[in-house]
Design a protein around this motif. Structure first.
Motif, short mmCIF file in Angstrom:
data_model
loop_
_atom_site.label_atom_id
_atom_site.label_comp_id
_atom_site.label_asym_id
_atom_site.label_seq_id
_atom_site.Cartn_x
_atom_site.Cartn_y
_atom_site.Cartn_z
N LEU A 202 0.83 -1.19 0.00
CA LEU A 202 0.00 0.00 0.00
C LEU A 202 0.88 1.25 0.00
N MET A 203 0.67 2.14 -0.95
CA MET A 203 1.46 3.37 -1.03
C MET A 203 0.92 4.37 -0.01
N PHE B 296 -16.32 -11.81 15.45
CA PHE B 296 -14.87 -11.67 15.31
C PHE B 296 -14.59 -11.70 13.81
N VAL B 297 -14.39 -10.51 13.22
CA VAL B 297 -14.33 -10.41 11.76
C VAL B 297 -12.93 -10.10 11.26
N PHE B 298 -12.66 -10.54 10.02
CA PHE B 298 -11.37 -10.34 9.38
C PHE B 298 -11.60 -9.77 7.98
N LEU B 299 -10.86 -8.73 7.64
CA LEU B 299 -10.98 -8.14 6.32
C LEU B 299 -9.69 -7.43 5.94
N THR B 300 -9.58 -7.05 4.67
CA THR B 300 -8.46 -6.26 4.18
C THR B 300 -8.94 -4.83 3.97
N VAL B 301 -8.12 -3.86 4.32
CA VAL B 301 -8.51 -2.48 4.08
C VAL B 301 -8.83 -2.32 2.59
N PRO B 302 -9.89 -1.60 2.23
CA PRO B 302 -10.25 -1.44 0.82
C PRO B 302 -9.08 -0.91 0.01
N LEU C 33 -5.60 3.19 -1.47
CA LEU C 33 -6.88 3.02 -0.80
C LEU C 33 -8.03 3.31 -1.75
N VAL C 34 -9.13 2.57 -1.55
CA VAL C 34 -10.38 2.87 -2.24
C VAL C 34 -11.16 3.82 -1.35
N ASP D 135 -12.12 5.32 4.33
CA ASP D 135 -12.40 6.29 5.39
C ASP D 135 -13.61 5.88 6.22
N GLU D 136 -14.59 5.24 5.59
CA GLU D 136 -15.75 4.76 6.34
C GLU D 136 -15.34 3.68 7.34
#
Length: 454
Positions: free
Chosen positions: A148-149, A327-333, A346-347, A352-353
């Motif tokens: 991620l830049m 207990f959730v797992f995700l990748t930042v958009p 980033l999307v 930001d949401e």
């Protein structure tokens, strides 16, 4: 003639001792009644049991206290963060009881990790922001792509010099200035105050998996990767030690080889690990807890708030009551970077949401997307910052339970630049939210079956 007054009085406890005696004592015998054998035996057993319990408690206490000495306290990071206190975000007042913990998987190749490659300086192989709700009713683990830049602020290097502020890949922050630089970079990106951090290396990860007697995964197809030394059949199976480490670090050799896909596989693995710990009574069984605690602390570097076995146990105990579906797992958009398709950006406004929800201690929902195996090709980008690329990883693969982390399940998002090699042109996750609902992202939960079922 002997008078009654001259007759010696019987012992005060003779009646009690004689009653119920099973040693054959006869009242009025020349030597008087004997002490009951049963009572003496019971007293001896009680005394021996008490001593044994005290000894066992002492050994257990000593053992768990000894684990504290295994943990390395990251004082250098604390000192560096203190120097930047005025630049750091403050926690929202309503969310003060929530916890934001940065989990850093170190790519360190020194010492016991040397067999995984050459030592080329410190690197972060994976980074996860763990948000634990104030009421401990939910927890959200967000993977931060290493490619991620981001804007990395000026940090203090190992030799004491200041690095230049620059735009670069996120995982360079750890190489430039360790955990402190990584934390400052993430806080600047998200506006989220990091309370504590944990750094674990390869050896510690393997030992923790073995301590819980393996972690279950599910493969949609067989995996054979000579470089990663991984040979696994398709379907449901339990991984241990080296296989587990190779599985979560895998990138090249099968699947599409993308880092996005690898993060999805890591999230599914961690979800399965959380489910295993909660379901097999590890935290309530000292025989299982001690090996896990020993494995975790032996390769752990921690901030001051998590550098004791008591503090770690308190955190784990709080999470024990968290429902697995929360207990959730995700990748930042994320999506391909406009200036280099082999990097991420980033999307927006989805990212930001997500950050706002975490800052305000609001729940985050996830929904599994399509299987990640639909993508093809490989992702380039290896080496060191000097070479303009990210740190290397071994192997590859995919898992059904993780979802794609590369499909726009909630609607299209405008793309910038061309798609990276080996990655879908779609963002890793997109948020859909209304004033009356929580933002929702592609991801998985600890309550989902590893093979995709509910």
């Amino acid at each position: 003639m002997t008078t009654t007054a001259d007759t010696p009085a019987p012992p005060e406890d003779s009646a009690a001792d004689t009653e119920g005696s099973d040693d054959g004592a006869i009242s009025g015998a020349p030597d008087g009644p004997k002490r009951p054998r049963r009572r003496r035996i019971l007293r001896h057993v009680a005394l021996a049991t008490s001593l044994l319990l005290l000894a066992s408690a002492g050994v257990a206490w000593y053992g768990f206290q000894r684990l504290d000495s295994n943990i390395r306290t990251d004082d250098a990071t604390a000192d560096e963060l203190l120097r930047h206190e005025d630049d750091r975000p403050q926690q929202v007042a309503e969310a003060k009881e929530a916890l934001n913990i940065l989990l850093i998987g170190s790519d360190d190749r020194s010492g016991g990790n040397s067999k995984y490659g050459r030592a080329e300086g410190r690197r972060s192989d994976s980074t996860i922001l763990l948000h634990v709700a104030a009421d401990r009713g939910s927890a959200t683990a967000v993977s931060i792509p290493r490619d991620l830049m981001v804007d990395i602020p000026s940090c203090t290097a190992d030799d004491g010099t200041a690095t230049a502020a620059q735009k670069a890949q996120f995982n360079w922050a750890f190489q430039f200035g360790g955990a402190a630089c990584t934390i400052l970079t993430l806080e600047q990106l998200t506006g989220i105050r990091i309370d504590d951090h944990l750094i674990v290396d390869f050896t510690g990860f393997k030992e923790m998996v073995d301590a819980v007697e393996g972690v279950e995964v599910c493969l949609t197809e067989p995996v054979t990767d000579k470089e990663a030394k991984l040979d696994l059949p398709a379907g449901r199976q339990t991984l241990y030690g080296e296989d587990a480490l190779a599985y979560v670090r895998a990138r090249h050799g099968f699947g599409n080889g993308s880092d996005t896909e690898r993060m999805g596989r890591q999230q599914a693995f961690l979800a399965s690990l959380v489910q295993k710990v909660q379901s097999n009574g590890v935290l309530l069984n000292p025989a299982r807890l001690f090996p896990l605690a020993s494995a975790a602390t032996s390769s752990l570097t921690a901030s001051g708030g998590l550098d004791s076995i008591g503090e770690l146990y308190e955190l784990a105990s709080g999470l024990r009551s968290t429902p697995t579906e929360n207990f959730v797992f995700l990748t930042v958009p994320r999506e391909p970077y406009a200036l280099n398709a082999n990097r991420d950006q980033l999307v927006q406004p989805a990212a930001d949401e997500l950050f706002e929800a975490l800052r305000n201690d609001e729940p985050v929902e996830v929904a599994a997307g399509k299987d990640s195996g639909e993508k093809s090709g490989k992702e380039s980008g290896e080496g060191t910052p000097e070479a303009g690329n990210g740190s290397p990883s071994a192997g590859g693969g995919h898992v059904r339970a993780a979802g794609p982390f590369g499909s726009a399940a909630d609607g299209p998002v405008q793309q910038a630049g061309s798609a990276r090699t080996g990655d879908s042109a779609s963002p890793s996750a997109s948020a859909s939210a209304s004033p009356s609902s929580s933002p929702s992202f592609d991801g998985t939960t600890a309550g989902r079956d590893v093979c995709g079922g509910k």
